[in-house]
Design a protein around this motif. Structure first.
Motif, PDB file in Angstrom:
ATOM      1  N   TYR A 304       0.831  -1.206   0.000  1.00  0.00           N
ATOM      2  CA  TYR A 304       0.000   0.000   0.000  1.00  0.00           C
ATOM      3  C   TYR A 304       0.862   1.251   0.000  1.00  0.00           C
ATOM      4  O   TYR A 304       0.585   2.217  -0.687  1.00  0.00           O
ATOM      5  CB  TYR A 304      -0.918  -0.010   1.220  1.00  0.00           C
ATOM      6  N   ASP A 305       1.944   1.212   0.784  1.00  0.00           N
ATOM      7  CA  ASP A 305       2.838   2.375   0.849  1.00  0.00           C
ATOM      8  C   ASP A 305       3.482   2.645  -0.501  1.00  0.00           C
ATOM      9  O   ASP A 305       3.616   3.795  -0.931  1.00  0.00           O
ATOM     10  CB  ASP A 305       3.927   2.148   1.899  1.00  0.00           C
ATOM     11  N   GLU A 306       3.893   1.549  -1.172  1.00  0.00           N
ATOM     12  CA  GLU A 306       4.509   1.717  -2.493  1.00  0.00           C
ATOM     13  C   GLU A 306       3.492   2.262  -3.492  1.00  0.00           C
ATOM     14  O   GLU A 306       3.804   3.115  -4.324  1.00  0.00           O
ATOM     15  CB  GLU A 306       5.047   0.365  -2.990  1.00  0.00           C
ATOM     16  N   ALA A 307       2.255   1.765  -3.398  1.00  0.00           N
ATOM     17  CA  ALA A 307       1.200   2.243  -4.297  1.00  0.00           C
ATOM     18  C   ALA A 307       0.907   3.721  -4.055  1.00  0.00           C
ATOM     19  O   ALA A 307       0.660   4.488  -4.990  1.00  0.00           O
ATOM     20  CB  ALA A 307      -0.068   1.410  -4.104  1.00  0.00           C
ATOM     21  N   GLU A 308       0.944   4.122  -2.770  1.00  0.00           N
ATOM     22  CA  GLU A 308       0.719   5.531  -2.436  1.00  0.00           C
ATOM     23  C   GLU A 308       1.809   6.418  -3.012  1.00  0.00           C
ATOM     24  O   GLU A 308       1.547   7.493  -3.555  1.00  0.00           O
ATOM     25  CB  GLU A 308       0.677   5.704  -0.913  1.00  0.00           C
ATOM     26  N   LYS A 309       3.067   5.943  -2.941  1.00  0.00           N
ATOM     27  CA  LYS A 309       4.179   6.710  -3.507  1.00  0.00           C
ATOM     28  C   LYS A 309       4.023   6.843  -5.012  1.00  0.00           C
ATOM     29  O   LYS A 309       4.238   7.912  -5.588  1.00  0.00           O
ATOM     30  CB  LYS A 309       5.502   6.027  -3.175  1.00  0.00           C
ATOM     31  N   ALA A 310       3.642   5.718  -5.661  1.00  0.00           N
ATOM     32  CA  ALA A 310       3.448   5.749  -7.105  1.00  0.00           C
ATOM     33  C   ALA A 310       2.304   6.674  -7.491  1.00  0.00           C
ATOM     34  O   ALA A 310       2.379   7.408  -8.480  1.00  0.00           O
ATOM     35  CB  ALA A 310       3.176   4.326  -7.619  1.00  0.00           C
ATOM     36  N   ARG A 311       1.252   6.648  -6.686  1.00  0.00           N
ATOM     37  CA  ARG A 311       0.099   7.514  -6.983  1.00  0.00           C
ATOM     38  C   ARG A 311       0.480   8.981  -6.869  1.00  0.00           C
ATOM     39  O   ARG A 311       0.110   9.803  -7.701  1.00  0.00           O
ATOM     40  CB  ARG A 311      -1.044   7.186  -6.021  1.00  0.00           C
ATOM     41  N   LYS A 312       1.234   9.308  -5.812  1.00  0.00           N
ATOM     42  CA  LYS A 312       1.663  10.692  -5.630  1.00  0.00           C
ATOM     43  C   LYS A 312       2.601  11.142  -6.737  1.00  0.00           C
ATOM     44  O   LYS A 312       2.525  12.272  -7.220  1.00  0.00           O
ATOM     45  CB  LYS A 312       2.339  10.848  -4.268  1.00  0.00           C
ATOM     46  N   ALA A 313       3.498  10.215  -7.162  1.00  0.00           N
ATOM     47  CA  ALA A 313       4.416  10.542  -8.253  1.00  0.00           C
ATOM     48  C   ALA A 313       3.658  10.780  -9.546  1.00  0.00           C
ATOM     49  O   ALA A 313       3.954  11.711 -10.306  1.00  0.00           O
ATOM     50  CB  ALA A 313       5.428   9.412  -8.431  1.00  0.00           C
ATOM     51  N   GLY A 319       0.453  16.882 -12.897  1.00  0.00           N
ATOM     52  CA  GLY A 319       0.439  18.322 -12.667  1.00  0.00           C
ATOM     53  C   GLY A 319       1.468  19.042 -13.506  1.00  0.00           C
ATOM     54  O   GLY A 319       1.207  20.111 -14.068  1.00  0.00           O
ATOM     55  N   ASP A 320       2.677  18.438 -13.630  1.00  0.00           N
ATOM     56  CA  ASP A 320       3.726  19.039 -14.461  1.00  0.00           C
ATOM     57  C   ASP A 320       3.301  19.093 -15.914  1.00  0.00           C
ATOM     58  O   ASP A 320       3.536  20.082 -16.617  1.00  0.00           O
ATOM     59  CB  ASP A 320       5.023  18.239 -14.323  1.00  0.00           C
ATOM     60  N   SER A 321       2.663  17.998 -16.386  1.00  0.00           N
ATOM     61  CA  SER A 321       2.200  17.953 -17.779  1.00  0.00           C
ATOM     62  C   SER A 321       1.157  19.021 -18.045  1.00  0.00           C
ATOM     63  O   SER A 321       1.134  19.653 -19.097  1.00  0.00           O
ATOM     64  CB  SER A 321       1.606  16.572 -18.089  1.00  0.00           C
ATOM     65  N   GLN A 322       0.289  19.212 -17.070  1.00  0.00           N
ATOM     66  CA  GLN A 322      -0.769  20.209 -17.228  1.00  0.00           C
ATOM     67  C   GLN A 322      -0.183  21.612 -17.304  1.00  0.00           C
ATOM     68  O   GLN A 322      -0.641  22.460 -18.076  1.00  0.00           O
ATOM     69  CB  GLN A 322      -1.750  20.101 -16.059  1.00  0.00           C
ATOM     70  N   GLU A 323       0.867  21.859 -16.510  1.00  0.00           N
ATOM     71  CA  GLU A 323       1.516  23.166 -16.555  1.00  0.00           C
ATOM     72  C   GLU A 323       2.142  23.418 -17.922  1.00  0.00           C
ATOM     73  O   GLU A 323       2.054  24.508 -18.473  1.00  0.00           O
ATOM     74  CB  GLU A 323       2.590  23.241 -15.463  1.00  0.00           C
ATOM     75  N   LYS A 324       2.788  22.365 -18.470  1.00  0.00           N
ATOM     76  CA  LYS A 324       3.392  22.515 -19.803  1.00  0.00           C
ATOM     77  C   LYS A 324       2.328  22.742 -20.855  1.00  0.00           C
ATOM     78  O   LYS A 324       2.502  23.503 -21.791  1.00  0.00           O
ATOM     79  CB  LYS A 324       4.198  21.268 -20.141  1.00  0.00           C
ATOM     80  N   ALA A 325       1.191  22.044 -20.715  1.00  0.00           N
ATOM     81  CA  ALA A 325       0.102  22.179 -21.675  1.00  0.00           C
ATOM     82  C   ALA A 325      -0.465  23.591 -21.665  1.00  0.00           C
ATOM     83  O   ALA A 325      -0.878  24.128 -22.692  1.00  0.00           O
ATOM     84  CB  ALA A 325      -1.006  21.175 -21.364  1.00  0.00           C
ATOM     85  N   GLU A 326      -0.465  24.203 -20.475  1.00  0.00           N
ATOM     86  CA  GLU A 326      -0.974  25.572 -20.376  1.00  0.00           C
ATOM     87  C   GLU A 326      -0.017  26.574 -21.016  1.00  0.00           C
ATOM     88  O   GLU A 326      -0.429  27.612 -21.517  1.00  0.00           O
ATOM     89  CB  GLU A 326      -1.188  25.930 -18.898  1.00  0.00           C
ATOM     90  N   GLU A 327       1.294  26.245 -21.039  1.00  0.00           N
ATOM     91  CA  GLU A 327       2.270  27.135 -21.653  1.00  0.00           C
ATOM     92  C   GLU A 327       2.297  26.997 -23.167  1.00  0.00           C
ATOM     93  O   GLU A 327       2.582  27.926 -23.895  1.00  0.00           O
ATOM     94  CB  GLU A 327       3.663  26.828 -21.095  1.00  0.00           C
ATOM     95  N   THR A 328       1.998  25.831 -23.721  1.00  0.00           N
ATOM     96  CA  THR A 328       2.097  25.539 -25.157  1.00  0.00           C
ATOM     97  C   THR A 328       1.254  26.449 -26.034  1.00  0.00           C
ATOM     98  O   THR A 328       1.730  26.921 -27.064  1.00  0.00           O
ATOM     99  CB  THR A 328       1.710  24.065 -25.420  1.00  0.00           C
ATOM    100  N   PRO A 329      -0.006  26.770 -25.764  1.00  0.00           N
ATOM    101  CA  PRO A 329      -0.813  27.630 -26.642  1.00  0.00           C
ATOM    102  C   PRO A 329      -0.167  28.973 -26.910  1.00  0.00           C
ATOM    103  O   PRO A 329      -0.223  29.472 -28.023  1.00  0.00           O
ATOM    104  CB  PRO A 329      -2.122  27.796 -25.859  1.00  0.00           C
ATOM    105  N   ALA A 330       0.491  29.581 -25.957  1.00  0.00           N
ATOM    106  CA  ALA A 330       1.124  30.895 -26.168  1.00  0.00           C
ATOM    107  C   ALA A 330       2.242  30.782 -27.172  1.00  0.00           C
ATOM    108  O   ALA A 330       2.426  31.635 -28.042  1.00  0.00           O
ATOM    109  CB  ALA A 330       1.658  31.422 -24.842  1.00  0.00           C
ATOM    110  N   GLU A 331       3.040  29.669 -27.107  1.00  0.00           N
ATOM    111  CA  GLU A 331       4.121  29.481 -28.053  1.00  0.00           C
ATOM    112  C   GLU A 331       3.574  29.234 -29.442  1.00  0.00           C
ATOM    113  O   GLU A 331       4.116  29.699 -30.443  1.00  0.00           O
ATOM    114  CB  GLU A 331       4.972  28.295 -27.606  1.00  0.00           C
ATOM    115  N   THR A 332       2.469  28.484 -29.533  1.00  0.00           N
ATOM    116  CA  THR A 332       1.866  28.181 -30.838  1.00  0.00           C
ATOM    117  C   THR A 332       1.374  29.435 -31.518  1.00  0.00           C
ATOM    118  O   THR A 332       1.531  29.623 -32.723  1.00  0.00           O
ATOM    119  CB  THR A 332       0.691  27.190 -30.653  1.00  0.00           C
TER     120      THR A 332
END
Length: 375
Positions: A304-313, A319-332
């Motif tokens: 369970y602990d390992e699954a929790e770590k994987a879930r958080k990762a 979240g990082d992907s979403q931040e990049k996705a929000e930056e992409t339209p301005a560059e386009t």
């Protein structure tokens, strides 16, 4: 001060002193030692049972610590609220817990409240945790009641039974309370033996430990052992409280007796209704105990602990992907603006070209006319 507690019909006498021993000016009281022993024995019994209920013992320890703190505070606060006249003239007495004055129901409320809060933080399932705690509560209460014997508390009205007890503290207390007790319909002779209510409750609780232990294999849902505990303890306390002469009162009502009756009703209704629901529905999930679930197995194995770590990762990566996705339209937009600009420049060049070539065509036509005048 040493007091003699006697059981006249049995010919027994005990010299009782509240202080077990002293270290310099520090007094160690029997009340505290007995409560600590009760807590330790409850842990010794309950911790090995954690796995049988599907719980991770390491996480359970955190819940127990929080519950213990909540129990001590709750027991004292509850008693002080309903016996305020004892503390109104000297507030410092509130903190002198070794003198007695700890209400079990207050301790139960505090322990459950703070324990469940910690259980949520540590991802410990509430109902199996309450099932585990139920036996611990009974052990603690059964042994802890002997602290009342040392302080000569929790005794009842007069009795002619062989185990009737008396002491100088009992005589003094009842002599001061004769009129107050008559007001609630209790007539006492301060010099006659009284019911040792602490002993009744101790025996009732320890028998309850055996009942819950044997019933564990027959439980149908998580939380059933805790409900059985509430019903068992409530039933015994409702009867025993009716004998006591030192009850916490709310007007003319014994607070603990009223609460005990209520708990018995709630426990019985809940157990019967839940079992009927399981039987009628035929839904296997309703009859599945937590110990049999995959989550419990993962918790016990550490997966369970390992699954929790994987879930958080994974959540962090998302979240990082979403931040990049929000930056992409301005560059386009910037990149799209450049081709558009190039196109406009091309169109302008083509538009300008005819204007530059127009004079050369006119000159050629003029030359042709001069070379061919006949035309």
């Amino acid at each position: 001060m040493t007091n003699i507690v006697s059981f006249p019909a049995l010919g027994l006498e005990f010299n009782v002193h509240p202080v077990a021993f002293s270290i310099g000016g520090l007094h160690i009281y029997w009340y505290g030692i007995i409560i600590a022993a009760a807590f330790g024995l409850a842990l010794l019994y309950c911790m090995p049972r954690a796995k049988k209920l599907g719980l991770n013992a390491d996480r359970v320890v955190d819940v127990v610590i929080a519950g213990t703190i909540g129990g001590v505070v709750g027991a004292r606060v509850y008693y002080v609220i309903f016996a305020w006249e004892e503390f109104a003239d000297d507030l410092s007495r509130i903190f002198r817990t070794w003198e007695g004055g700890m209400a079990i129901y207050g301790g139960l409320i505090g322990a459950v409240a703070l324990g469940l809060a910690m259980a949520k933080l540590r991802h410990v399932k509430a109902m199996p945790m309450l099932d585990l705690a139920a036996s611990g509560f009974l052990i603690g209460q059964g042994i802890g009641r002997w602290g009342n014997f040392i302080n000569q508390e929790a005794f009842g009205s007069n009795t002619t039974l062989p185990w009737g007890m008396t002491s100088s503290n009992v005589v003094n207390y009842l002599s001061d309370r004769v009129s107050a007790l008559e007001g609630i319909g209790v007539t006492v002779d301060p010099y006659a033996p009284v019911h040792p209510c602490f002993l009744y409750e101790s025996i009732w609780c320890l028998v309850g430990v055996l009942v819950l232990h044997l019933y564990t294999r027959h439980r149908k849902f998580d939380g059933e052992l805790f409900c059985l505990y509430l019903g068992w303890y409530g039933l015994g306390r409702a009867v025993i409280e009716g004998l006591r002469t030192d009850s916490l009162m709310l007007g003319t009502m014994r607070v603990s007796q009223l609460l005990s009756i209520l708990l018995v009703i709630v426990a019985v209704v809940f157990i019967v209704s839940r079992r009927m629901r399981i039987r009628r529905s035929g839904d296997p999930e309703l009859a599945t105990l937590y110990v049999d679930t995959q989550e419990s197995k993962d918790m016990l194995s550490g997966a369970y602990d390992e699954a929790e770590k994987a879930r958080k990762a994974a959540k962090k990566a998302e979240g990082d992907s979403q931040e990049k996705a929000e930056e992409t339209p301005a560059e386009t937009e910037t990149e799209e603006a450049d081709p558009a600009g190039e196109t406009r420049e091309g169109e302008a060049t083509e538009a300008e070209t005819p204007q530059e070539e127009a004079p050369e065509d006119a000159a050629e036509e003029e030359n042709e006319k001069r070379e061919n005048p006949e035309e």
